[in-house]
Enzyme design. Structure first.
Site, PDB file in Angstrom:
ATOM      1  N   LYS A  13       0.830  -1.212   0.000  1.00 32.78           N
ATOM      2  CA  LYS A  13       0.000   0.000   0.000  1.00 32.78           C
ATOM      3  C   LYS A  13       0.858   1.254   0.000  1.00 32.78           C
ATOM      4  O   LYS A  13       0.671   2.166  -0.801  1.00 32.78           O
ATOM      5  CB  LYS A  13      -0.931   0.018   1.233  1.00 32.78           C
ATOM      6  N   ARG A  88      -9.881   0.761   8.475  1.00 29.00           N
ATOM      7  CA  ARG A  88      -9.446  -0.594   8.785  1.00 29.00           C
ATOM      8  C   ARG A  88     -10.500  -1.383   9.543  1.00 29.00           C
ATOM      9  O   ARG A  88     -10.270  -2.547   9.863  1.00 29.00           O
ATOM     10  CB  ARG A  88      -8.200  -0.499   9.676  1.00 29.00           C
ATOM     11  N   ARG A 127      11.525  -4.705   5.192  1.00 32.18           N
ATOM     12  CA  ARG A 127      11.142  -3.324   4.868  1.00 32.18           C
ATOM     13  C   ARG A 127      11.964  -2.299   5.644  1.00 32.18           C
ATOM     14  O   ARG A 127      12.218  -2.456   6.838  1.00 32.18           O
ATOM     15  CB  ARG A 127       9.660  -3.147   5.215  1.00 32.18           C
ATOM     16  N   ARG A 160      13.961   1.334  10.497  1.00 35.94           N
ATOM     17  CA  ARG A 160      13.043   0.201  10.474  1.00 35.94           C
ATOM     18  C   ARG A 160      12.005   0.405  11.569  1.00 35.94           C
ATOM     19  O   ARG A 160      12.294   1.042  12.581  1.00 35.94           O
ATOM     20  CB  ARG A 160      13.798  -1.112  10.714  1.00 35.94           C
ATOM     21  N   ARG A 172      -0.854  -8.669  13.457  1.00 37.00           N
ATOM     22  CA  ARG A 172      -1.387  -7.680  12.504  1.00 37.00           C
ATOM     23  C   ARG A 172      -2.171  -8.351  11.389  1.00 37.00           C
ATOM     24  O   ARG A 172      -3.177  -7.819  10.928  1.00 37.00           O
ATOM     25  CB  ARG A 172      -0.245  -6.826  11.944  1.00 37.00           C
TER      26      ARG A 172
HETATM   27  P1  ADP Z   1       1.143  -1.606   7.585  1.00 36.00           P
HETATM   28  O1  ADP Z   1       1.840  -0.667   6.624  1.00 36.00           O
HETATM   29  O2  ADP Z   1       2.073  -2.692   7.993  1.00 36.00           O
HETATM   30  O3  ADP Z   1      -0.184  -2.038   7.076  1.00 36.00           O
HETATM   31  P2  ADP Z   1       0.518   0.710   9.235  1.00 36.00           P
HETATM   32  O4  ADP Z   1       1.719   1.561   9.190  1.00 36.00           O
HETATM   33  O5  ADP Z   1      -0.603   1.075   8.341  1.00 36.00           O
HETATM   34  O6  ADP Z   1       0.948  -0.813   8.954  1.00 36.00           O
HETATM   35  O7  ADP Z   1      -0.031   0.615  10.711  1.00 36.00           O
HETATM   36  C1  ADP Z   1       0.822   0.358  11.806  1.00 36.00           C
HETATM   37  C2  ADP Z   1      -0.001   0.245  13.079  1.00 36.00           C
HETATM   38  O8  ADP Z   1      -0.683   1.486  13.322  1.00 36.00           O
HETATM   39  C3  ADP Z   1      -1.128  -0.791  13.040  1.00 36.00           C
HETATM   40  O9  ADP Z   1      -0.649  -2.095  13.392  1.00 36.00           O
HETATM   41  C4  ADP Z   1      -2.092  -0.232  14.080  1.00 36.00           C
HETATM   42  O10 ADP Z   1      -1.634  -0.473  15.398  1.00 36.00           O
HETATM   43  C5  ADP Z   1      -1.992   1.261  13.840  1.00 36.00           C
HETATM   44  N1  ADP Z   1      -2.975   1.740  12.833  1.00 36.00           N
HETATM   45  C6  ADP Z   1      -2.698   2.301  11.622  1.00 36.00           C
HETATM   46  N2  ADP Z   1      -3.830   2.623  10.982  1.00 36.00           N
HETATM   47  C7  ADP Z   1      -4.856   2.256  11.788  1.00 36.00           C
HETATM   48  C8  ADP Z   1      -6.275   2.311  11.676  1.00 36.00           C
HETATM   49  N3  ADP Z   1      -6.875   2.811  10.586  1.00 36.00           N
HETATM   50  N4  ADP Z   1      -7.010   1.833  12.708  1.00 36.00           N
HETATM   51  C9  ADP Z   1      -6.436   1.334  13.810  1.00 36.00           C
HETATM   52  N5  ADP Z   1      -5.107   1.243  13.978  1.00 36.00           N
HETATM   53  C10 ADP Z   1      -4.312   1.697  12.978  1.00 36.00           C
HETATM   54  P1  ADP Z   2       2.168  -1.856   3.245  1.00 31.49           P
HETATM   55  O1  ADP Z   2       2.159  -0.351   3.210  1.00 31.49           O
HETATM   56  O2  ADP Z   2       0.983  -2.454   2.534  1.00 31.49           O
HETATM   57  O3  ADP Z   2       2.331  -2.411   4.621  1.00 31.49           O
HETATM   58  P2  ADP Z   2       4.736  -1.588   1.868  1.00 31.49           P
HETATM   59  O4  ADP Z   2       4.370  -0.758   0.698  1.00 31.49           O
HETATM   60  O5  ADP Z   2       5.468  -0.938   2.983  1.00 31.49           O
HETATM   61  O6  ADP Z   2       3.433  -2.369   2.420  1.00 31.49           O
HETATM   62  O7  ADP Z   2       5.584  -2.838   1.335  1.00 31.49           O
HETATM   63  C1  ADP Z   2       6.192  -3.774   2.228  1.00 31.49           C
HETATM   64  C2  ADP Z   2       7.580  -4.128   1.717  1.00 31.49           C
HETATM   65  O8  ADP Z   2       7.456  -4.936   0.547  1.00 31.49           O
HETATM   66  C3  ADP Z   2       8.430  -2.923   1.320  1.00 31.49           C
HETATM   67  O9  ADP Z   2       9.749  -3.157   1.755  1.00 31.49           O
HETATM   68  C4  ADP Z   2       8.325  -2.867  -0.200  1.00 31.49           C
HETATM   69  O10 ADP Z   2       9.535  -2.389  -0.774  1.00 31.49           O
HETATM   70  C5  ADP Z   2       8.082  -4.322  -0.578  1.00 31.49           C
HETATM   71  N1  ADP Z   2       7.136  -4.475  -1.698  1.00 31.49           N
HETATM   72  C6  ADP Z   2       6.048  -3.717  -1.967  1.00 31.49           C
HETATM   73  N2  ADP Z   2       5.402  -4.162  -3.075  1.00 31.49           N
HETATM   74  C7  ADP Z   2       6.084  -5.248  -3.510  1.00 31.49           C
HETATM   75  C8  ADP Z   2       5.923  -6.152  -4.631  1.00 31.49           C
HETATM   76  N3  ADP Z   2       4.913  -6.022  -5.493  1.00 31.49           N
HETATM   77  N4  ADP Z   2       6.847  -7.133  -4.772  1.00 31.49           N
HETATM   78  C9  ADP Z   2       7.872  -7.275  -3.893  1.00 31.49           C
HETATM   79  N5  ADP Z   2       8.083  -6.457  -2.821  1.00 31.49           N
HETATM   80  C10 ADP Z   2       7.199  -5.449  -2.630  1.00 31.49           C
END
Ligand code: ADP
Ligand code: ADP
Ligand code: ZN
Length: 216
Positions: A13, A88, A127, A160, A172
Site C-alpha cells: 500500500k 481498517r 522493509r 526500520r 497484525r
Molecule cells: P502496515 O503498513 O504494515 O499495514 P501501518 O503503518 O498502516 O501498517 O499501521 C501500523 C499500526 O498502526 C497498526 O498495526 C495499528 O496499530 C496502527 N494503525 C494504523 N492505521 C490504523 C487504523 N486505521 N485503525 C487502527 N489502527 C491503525
Molecule cells: P504496506 O504499506 O501495505 O504495509 P509496503 O508498501 O510498505 O506495504 O511494502 C512492504 C515491503 O514490501 C516494502 O519493503 C516494499 O519495498 C516491498 N514491496 C512492496 N510491493 C512489492 C511487490 N509487489 N513485490 C515485492 N516487494 C514489494
C-alpha cells in the site's frame, strides 16, 4: 480523486501510494505514519497508541477517525487524497462515508492489493524507509540504486519499524482478516472495489493501478 488502498501489512500500500503521489500530486494519508509521528512527538494520542501499535493491535476507532477527519480538511487535500491504512474497521468505513458526505464529497475508488500470506512476513521483515524523506525500500525486493543512499533525497540514514517483526506481523495479519477484510464486501456492494495482483513486480502493480485510475 479520493482513493482507499486496502490490503494486509506488507501488501504494498505504502509503496504504491508513494507512486500515486508522484504521478497525481495528491497526498498520501497514512494513519500508520500519522500515529508514528504522534508517538515520536510524545503527544497524548501518541502515548495512548504506542503500546497498542507495538503489540500489532488496532488503535481505537475514535482516535484514528479524529486524526483523519482533521487531516482531510487541510488545503492540500482539496483535490483529493489517498487513504493508506484507513479505514481498517467497518466503524471507520462508516465514519469515512459520513465525513465525506458531510463535505459533499465521495469516494472515487477502493483498490485492494491482493497478496498470498506466505510473502507478507518476508516483505515486512525486509522493509525499511529513508529517515529523511520516507521513501520505502526492501532488503532484497527494492534496494536503493546506490547501496546505502536514498534514491529520492540522497540521505544515508534509514530506519526500520519496531513492529516489523515476525511475531507482531502475525497479530497484525489476524487483525487484518478479522477487522479489515470485511471492508472488501462493504465496498464491493457499493460498486467501488477494484483489485490488483500484489504478487506481481512493483512496477506491474503500479501499471495495474494506473489502468484503474485512468478508467475512473
Ligand atoms: P502496515 O503498513 O504494515 O499495514 P501501518 O503503518 O498502516 O501498517 O499501521 C501500523 C499500526 O498502526 C497498526 O498495526 C495499528 O496499530 C496502527 N494503525 C494504523 N492505521 C490504523 C487504523 N486505521 N485503525 C487502527 N489502527 C491503525
Ligand atoms: P504496506 O504499506 O501495505 O504495509 P509496503 O508498501 O510498505 O506495504 O511494502 C512492504 C515491503 O514490501 C516494502 O519493503 C516494499 O519495498 C516491498 N514491496 C512492496 N510491493 C512489492 C511487490 N509487489 N513485490 C515485492 N516487494 C514489494
Ligand atoms: Zn530519502
Amino acid at each position: 480523486m479520493r482513493l482507499i488502498l486496502l490490503g494486509p501489512p506488507g501488501a504494498g500500500k505504502g509503496t504504491q501510494a508513494q507512486r500515486i503521489v508522484e504521478k497525481h500530486g495528491i497526498p498520501q494519508l497514512s494513519t500508520g505514519d500519522m500515529l508514528r509521528a504522534a508517538v515520536s512527538a510524545g503527544t497524548e494520542v501518541g502515548k495512548r497508541a504506542k503500546a497498542v501499535m507495538d503489540a500489532g493491535k488496532l488503535v481505537s476507532d475514535d482516535i484514528v477517525i479524529a486524526i483523519v477527519s482533521e487531516r482531510i480538511d487541510a488545503p492540500d487535500c482539496s483535490k483529493g487524497f489517498i487513504l493508506d491504512g484507513f479505514p481498517r474497521t467497518l466503524v471507520q468505513a462508516d465514519a469515512t462515508e459520513s465525513m465525506l458526505s458531510a463535505k459533499g464529497l465521495d469516494l472515487s475508488a477502493v483498490i485492494e492489493i491482493k497478496v498470498d500470506d506466505v510473502v507478507l512476513a518476508d516483505r515486512v521483515a525486509g522493509r525499511y524507509t529513508c529517515a529523511n524523506c520516507g521513501a520505502g525500500y526492501h532488503d532484497t525486493n527494492l534496494k536503493p540504486k546506490v547501496e546505502g543512499v536514498c534514491d529520492k533525497c540522497g540521505s544515508t540514514h534509514f530506519k526500520r519499524r519496531p513492529d516489523d517483526n515476525a511475531e507482531t506481523v502475525r497479530t497484525r495479519m489476524s487483525a487484518y482478516y478479522k477487522e479489515t477484510a470485511p471492508l472488501l464486501g462493504y465496498y464491493y456492494a457499493k460498486g467501488k472495489l477494484h483489485s490488483v495482483d500484489g504478487m506481481a513486480e512493483i512496477d506491474t502493480v503500479t501499471a495495474e493501478i494506473d489502468a484503474i485510475l485512468a478508467g475512473l
